[in-house]
Design a protein around this motif. Structure first.
Motif, mmCIF file in Angstrom:
data_model
loop_
_atom_site.group_PDB
_atom_site.id
_atom_site.type_symbol
_atom_site.label_atom_id
_atom_site.label_comp_id
_atom_site.label_asym_id
_atom_site.label_seq_id
_atom_site.Cartn_x
_atom_site.Cartn_y
_atom_site.Cartn_z
ATOM 1 N N SER A 19 0.859 -0.959 -0.342
ATOM 2 C CA SER A 19 0.182 -0.173 -0.248
ATOM 3 C C SER A 19 0.895 1.329 0.204
ATOM 4 C CB SER A 19 -1.037 -0.245 0.712
ATOM 5 O OG SER A 19 -0.170 -0.006 2.541
ATOM 6 N N GLU A 20 1.596 1.085 0.774
ATOM 7 C CA GLU A 20 2.947 2.680 0.962
ATOM 8 C C GLU A 20 3.722 2.098 -0.905
ATOM 9 O OE1 GLU A 20 4.668 5.635 2.060
ATOM 10 O OE2 GLU A 20 2.791 4.880 2.726
ATOM 11 N N ARG A 23 1.365 4.327 -3.276
ATOM 12 C CA ARG A 23 0.525 5.558 -2.634
ATOM 13 C C ARG A 23 2.519 6.092 -3.208
ATOM 14 N NH1 ARG A 23 2.268 9.712 0.379
ATOM 15 N NH2 ARG A 23 4.801 8.142 1.232
ATOM 16 N N LYS A 29 -3.122 0.263 -4.980
ATOM 17 C CA LYS A 29 -2.872 -0.485 -4.684
ATOM 18 C C LYS A 29 -2.609 -2.571 -6.086
ATOM 19 C CE LYS A 29 -2.747 -3.791 -0.735
ATOM 20 N NZ LYS A 29 -4.103 -4.005 0.592
#
Length: 298
Positions: A19-20, A23, A29
């Protein structure tokens, strides 16, 4: 094997989560997850262990990560080389340098360099602590003082003089040292990132002085400002306070000996040939600084 899958894997490894990484990459994702899954399928190995709370690399993942970083770096370098052969400088350029010199001088010179080469994607990290250029992935580093790392090739930018300075108020209260012996009794503002010894040379040879400390700090600008405040005598490169010396806010303290100087360098990893961007930056900085350096022409 697709480069986008390799890039996704490296991004996830760096970010610690899908997820990071998504981003940071500006992707969904699911897209990042699919790219990593496809890469694993092509390699025939699981690169990551995924749980709801944690993501860790497998043994194969740890092994592939180093190669993956190299693949991405060499791809970027190849793109930059093609652009350079077309006569334009472009692509990423990662530079490290000291805080004080960066704030007072380097930033202005880099601004004009980027104005002349707008397609370069420049990243600058300023830190007074030692930077491992090769290990930390920098293309080049600006360093004040000797380059003792055999993994680096250093190019001289300018000579740097160090002089003793103090505020008129300090000298009025405590007197002006006229010799190295008298200097040994003065209150010294010391740079904490290097040896506390002050080295001088004269007709009698070299003298190493261990001054009496009243303040230790790891930044030259703070040292300069402490001297302006009348806290003691500082030994500093002239690029920190040439304006203050010219205006009389600080006075040079002459003790019959010359302080040890240094050289200002740009250095890059030996295992990479100097890119056209680093070569152009080196020439630009030398031209902007001049010989002698503009801060020593007054």
């Amino acid at each position: 094997m697709k480069l986008e899958g390799v890039a996704a894997f490296v991004a996830v490894a760096d970010a610690g989560s899908i997820s990071e990484a998504a981003r940071r990459m500006g992707l969904a994702k699911s897209v990042v997850s699919e790219r990593v899954t496809e890469l694993e399928r092509l390699l025939g190995a699981s690169l990551m262990q995924r749980t709801t709370r944690k993501l860790t690399l497998t043994g194969e993942g740890e092994l592939f990560l180093e190669r993956a970083r190299r693949i991405l770096r060499e791809t970027v370098e190849a793109q930059a080389e093609i652009a350079e052969r077309r006569g334009s400088l472009s692509g990423p350029l990662r530079l490290a340098g000291p805080i004080g010199f960066g704030m007072l001088h380097l930033g202005r010179m880099l601004n004009s360099f980027l104005a002349a080469h707008p397609d370069i994607d420049l990243s600058v990290d300023l830190d007074d602590k030692f930077v491992d250029v090769a290990a930390d992935g920098y293309d080049a580093v600006i360093r004040h003082g000797p380059i003792q790392d055999s993994r680096l090739i250093a190019k001289r930018l300018a000579s740097s003089r160090r002089v003793l300075v103090a505020a008129p108020s300090y000298l009025e209260r405590h007197g002006t040292p006229a010799s190295l012996e008298e200097l040994g009794h003065a209150c010294a503002i010391l740079y904490s990132n290097r040896s506390a010894d002050w080295r001088f040379s004269s007709g009698e040879g070299e003298t190493i002085l261990r001054p009496r400390s009243c303040l230790r700090v790891n930044n030259g600008i703070v040292m300069r400002d402490a001297a302006i405040a009348g806290l003691g005598i500082a030994l500093l490169p002239t690029f920190f306070m040439y304006k203050q010396l010219a205006s009389g806010v600080l006075r040079q303290v002459e003790v019959g000996a010359e302080a040890e100087g240094a050289e200002l360098y740009i250095a890059y990893p030996r295992n990479r040939s100097a890119s056209a961007k680093v070569a152009a930056l080196t020439d630009w900085l030398r031209g902007a600084i001049g010989a002698p350096a503009y801060w020593d022409r007054g």
